[in-house]
Write a protein that holds these residues in place. Structure first.
Motif, PDB file in Angstrom:
ATOM      1  N   ALA A 162       0.833  -1.375   0.106  1.00 20.80           N
ATOM      2  CA  ALA A 162      -0.102   0.217   0.085  1.00 20.80           C
ATOM      3  C   ALA A 162       0.912   1.222  -0.028  1.00 20.80           C
ATOM      4  O   ALA A 162       0.200   2.223  -0.497  1.00 20.80           O
ATOM      5  N   GLY A 163       2.032   1.134   0.351  1.00 22.06           N
ATOM      6  CA  GLY A 163       3.031   2.148   0.415  1.00 22.06           C
ATOM      7  C   GLY A 163       2.690   3.208   1.691  1.00 22.06           C
ATOM      8  O   GLY A 163       2.811   4.432   1.552  1.00 22.06           O
ATOM      9  N   VAL A 164       2.273   2.500   2.786  1.00 23.22           N
ATOM     10  CA  VAL A 164       2.015   3.323   4.040  1.00 23.22           C
ATOM     11  C   VAL A 164       2.953   2.911   5.067  1.00 23.22           C
ATOM     12  O   VAL A 164       3.401   1.668   4.961  1.00 23.22           O
ATOM     13  N   SER A 165       2.741   3.361   6.109  1.00 26.99           N
ATOM     14  CA  SER A 165       3.149   2.939   7.333  1.00 26.99           C
ATOM     15  C   SER A 165       2.245   2.282   8.238  1.00 26.99           C
ATOM     16  O   SER A 165       1.359   2.943   8.403  1.00 26.99           O
ATOM     17  N   GLY A 166       2.751   1.017   8.727  1.00 26.69           N
ATOM     18  CA  GLY A 166       1.941   0.374   9.567  1.00 26.69           C
ATOM     19  C   GLY A 166       2.250   0.360  10.989  1.00 26.69           C
ATOM     20  O   GLY A 166       3.288   1.009  11.419  1.00 26.69           O
ATOM     21  N   PRO A 167       1.495   0.084  12.112  1.00 30.77           N
ATOM     22  CA  PRO A 167       1.667   0.069  13.437  1.00 30.77           C
ATOM     23  C   PRO A 167       2.980  -0.808  13.868  1.00 30.77           C
ATOM     24  O   PRO A 167       3.233  -1.848  12.820  1.00 30.77           O
ATOM     25  N   ARG A 168       3.580  -0.575  14.890  1.00 36.37           N
ATOM     26  CA  ARG A 168       4.812  -1.142  15.402  1.00 36.37           C
ATOM     27  C   ARG A 168       4.540  -2.136  16.735  1.00 36.37           C
ATOM     28  O   ARG A 168       5.184  -2.863  17.021  1.00 36.37           O
ATOM     29  N   LEU A 169       3.684  -1.426  17.412  1.00 40.86           N
ATOM     30  CA  LEU A 169       3.529  -1.900  18.957  1.00 40.86           C
ATOM     31  C   LEU A 169       2.495  -3.135  18.818  1.00 40.86           C
ATOM     32  O   LEU A 169       1.781  -3.261  17.813  1.00 40.86           O
ATOM     33  N   GLN A 170       3.034  -4.166  19.590  1.00 42.65           N
ATOM     34  CA  GLN A 170       2.257  -5.110  19.723  1.00 42.65           C
ATOM     35  C   GLN A 170       1.937  -5.613  21.070  1.00 42.65           C
ATOM     36  O   GLN A 170       2.440  -6.526  21.708  1.00 42.65           O
ATOM     37  N   PRO A 171       0.833  -4.780  21.710  1.00 43.08           N
ATOM     38  CA  PRO A 171       0.240  -5.057  22.938  1.00 43.08           C
ATOM     39  C   PRO A 171      -0.403  -6.441  23.256  1.00 43.08           C
ATOM     40  O   PRO A 171      -1.153  -7.005  22.041  1.00 43.08           O
ATOM     41  N   ARG A 172      -0.757  -6.871  24.485  1.00 44.40           N
ATOM     42  CA  ARG A 172      -1.539  -7.872  24.769  1.00 44.40           C
ATOM     43  C   ARG A 172      -2.895  -7.447  24.312  1.00 44.40           C
ATOM     44  O   ARG A 172      -3.590  -6.393  24.215  1.00 44.40           O
ATOM     45  N   GLU A 173      -3.806  -8.738  23.948  1.00 42.69           N
ATOM     46  CA  GLU A 173      -5.193  -8.449  23.523  1.00 42.69           C
ATOM     47  C   GLU A 173      -5.883  -7.521  24.493  1.00 42.69           C
ATOM     48  O   GLU A 173      -6.632  -6.236  23.961  1.00 42.69           O
ATOM     49  N   ALA A 174      -5.765  -7.479  25.901  1.00 45.13           N
ATOM     50  CA  ALA A 174      -6.685  -6.614  26.644  1.00 45.13           C
ATOM     51  C   ALA A 174      -6.251  -5.182  26.732  1.00 45.13           C
ATOM     52  O   ALA A 174      -7.027  -4.381  26.732  1.00 45.13           O
ATOM     53  N   VAL A 175      -4.826  -5.104  26.460  1.00 42.72           N
ATOM     54  CA  VAL A 175      -4.545  -3.535  26.268  1.00 42.72           C
ATOM     55  C   VAL A 175      -4.944  -2.847  24.852  1.00 42.72           C
ATOM     56  O   VAL A 175      -5.540  -1.923  25.036  1.00 42.72           O
ATOM     57  N   ALA A 176      -4.947  -3.763  23.776  1.00 44.77           N
ATOM     58  CA  ALA A 176      -5.478  -3.334  22.507  1.00 44.77           C
ATOM     59  C   ALA A 176      -6.993  -3.010  22.841  1.00 44.77           C
ATOM     60  O   ALA A 176      -7.377  -2.189  22.172  1.00 44.77           O
ATOM     61  N   ARG A 177      -7.652  -3.762  23.412  1.00 41.72           N
ATOM     62  CA  ARG A 177      -9.253  -3.510  23.402  1.00 41.72           C
ATOM     63  C   ARG A 177      -9.430  -2.328  24.350  1.00 41.72           C
ATOM     64  O   ARG A 177     -10.313  -1.483  24.069  1.00 41.72           O
ATOM     65  N   PHE A 178      -8.423  -2.128  25.381  1.00 42.41           N
ATOM     66  CA  PHE A 178      -8.790  -0.860  26.075  1.00 42.41           C
ATOM     67  C   PHE A 178      -8.446   0.353  25.382  1.00 42.41           C
ATOM     68  O   PHE A 178      -9.117   1.363  25.162  1.00 42.41           O
ATOM     69  N   GLY A 179      -7.234   0.302  24.439  1.00 41.34           N
ATOM     70  CA  GLY A 179      -6.774   1.486  23.576  1.00 41.34           C
ATOM     71  C   GLY A 179      -7.991   1.716  22.684  1.00 41.34           C
ATOM     72  O   GLY A 179      -8.390   2.930  22.129  1.00 41.34           O
TER      73      GLY A 179
END
Length: 329
Positions: A248-265
């Motif tokens: 796509a020619g874009v920047s992707g995320p780099r952080l890989q938090p636990r599932e619970a943290v991802a849902r909180f965010g």
């Protein structure tokens, strides 16, 4: 001429299957059964039949006079609450098809479900057709439970009513032509910058065009009473995001938090986005699913159906081009 019924013909996989049948068999007459009109008539070789898969009379009328049946009708829905409509579509709809088959007796029927009935786990395990149903893993998602019940019901009809049924289990379908965003919505969300973290799980994907060829092959080469996993590469989500970002020619995320943290965010972003006139669409069900591993072994389909899959990058390129050209991303 011989008549082939395709239920769910206006869906993502259905449209590619109909086109493949028309391209490869000059003697085929396709009866395209769906709730919305099928686009185009295939030079007069496609009869668009409007109907509801949950209505026995609609299904029986569609099945009558057909030589072969491809039962693809379904609804892709990750909601943890939409259980009744999914059950009616997948389970009642398949029962209607099977009862119509008993009455009218076409030669063979191929039923499409999903790889998620057997190929999903909390650990990075590669599953085969013999891995067994995963109710304990997918119990919170009515979509996958209804697909498991659909398969069990179809196999009951196969064993006890001697219906000539073959089951195909595609993994995540990508590629061009998904105008409803039923399967390609995750790519759309990525292009919109709404996937903010790298999920911890893994996935398997297949180009809908390659899946359609294998589904057609299952009619001729599939073994009655057997299932076939249709998929391509097994990738971690970190690998998938890296490939998608590159294409796509874009920047992707780099952080890989636990599932619970991802849902909180994600919950926080759903509250913040409306303050600037936007919406944050990534839901908790998708986050939970992306913490699992949807890996499958496709050797059986490659051996018996001749399954061939194009490189993942090619599928991602065509998916992204289609989404951008259609204004979805």
């Amino acid at each position: 001429m011989h008549t082939v019924l395709v239920t769910g013909a206006s869906g993502f996989l259905g449209k590619h299957l109909v086109q493949h049948l028309l391209d490869t068999d000059p003697a085929v007459q396709v009866r395209a059964f769906s709730r919305t009109p099928f686009p185009g008539d295939g030079d007069g070789r496609v009869d668009s039949v409007l109907g509801d898969i949950t209505e026995p009379r609609d299904v029986e009328s569609a099945v009558a006079g057909c030589d072969e049946i491809f039962h693809l009708a379904g609804v892709v829905n990750r909601s943890p609450t939409d259980n009744w409509s999914l059950y009616r579509t997948h389970v009642d709809g398949t029962r209607n098809v099977c009862e119509a088959l008993i009455k009218h007796g076409p030669r063979r029927c191929v039923i499409a479900t999903t790889s998620g009935t057997v190929a999903v786990s909390h650990e990075p395990v590669v599953h085969t057709e013999e891995s067994g149903y995963k109710q304990a893993v997918v119990h919170q998602w009515p979509y996958y439970l209804s697909k498991i019940y659909q398969e069990k019901q179809a196999l009951w009809y196969c064993r006890h009513r001697e219906l000539p049924l073959v089951i195909v289990n595609p993994s995540l379908l990508l590629g061009p032509g998904d105008d409803r965003r039923s399967s390609t919505n995750d790519v759309r969300l990525f292009l919109m910058g709404q996937i903010k973290a790298v999920p911890t799980g893994g996935l398997n994907l297949i180009d809908a065009r390659d899946a359609a060829v294998a589904v057609a092959s299952a009619m001729q080469s599939g073994t009655v009473g057997e299932r076939y996993l249709l998929g391509g590469e097994n990738l971690t989500f970190k690998e998938w995001i890296a490939q998608t970002a590159h294409v796509a020619g874009v920047s992707g995320p780099r952080l890989q938090p636990r599932e619970a943290v991802a849902r909180f965010g994600a919950a926080a972003l759903r509250r913040l986005y409306p303050l600037v006139g936007k919406s944050f669409e990534l839901d908790d069900a998708s986050i939970r699913m992306s913490s699992l591993f949807w890996y499958c072994d496709t050797a059986k389909a490659r051996r018996e159906l001749g399954l061939e899959t194009r490189p993942t990058e090619a599928t991602l390129r065509d998916t992204i081009a289609y989404l951008r050209s259609s204004g979805a991303a």
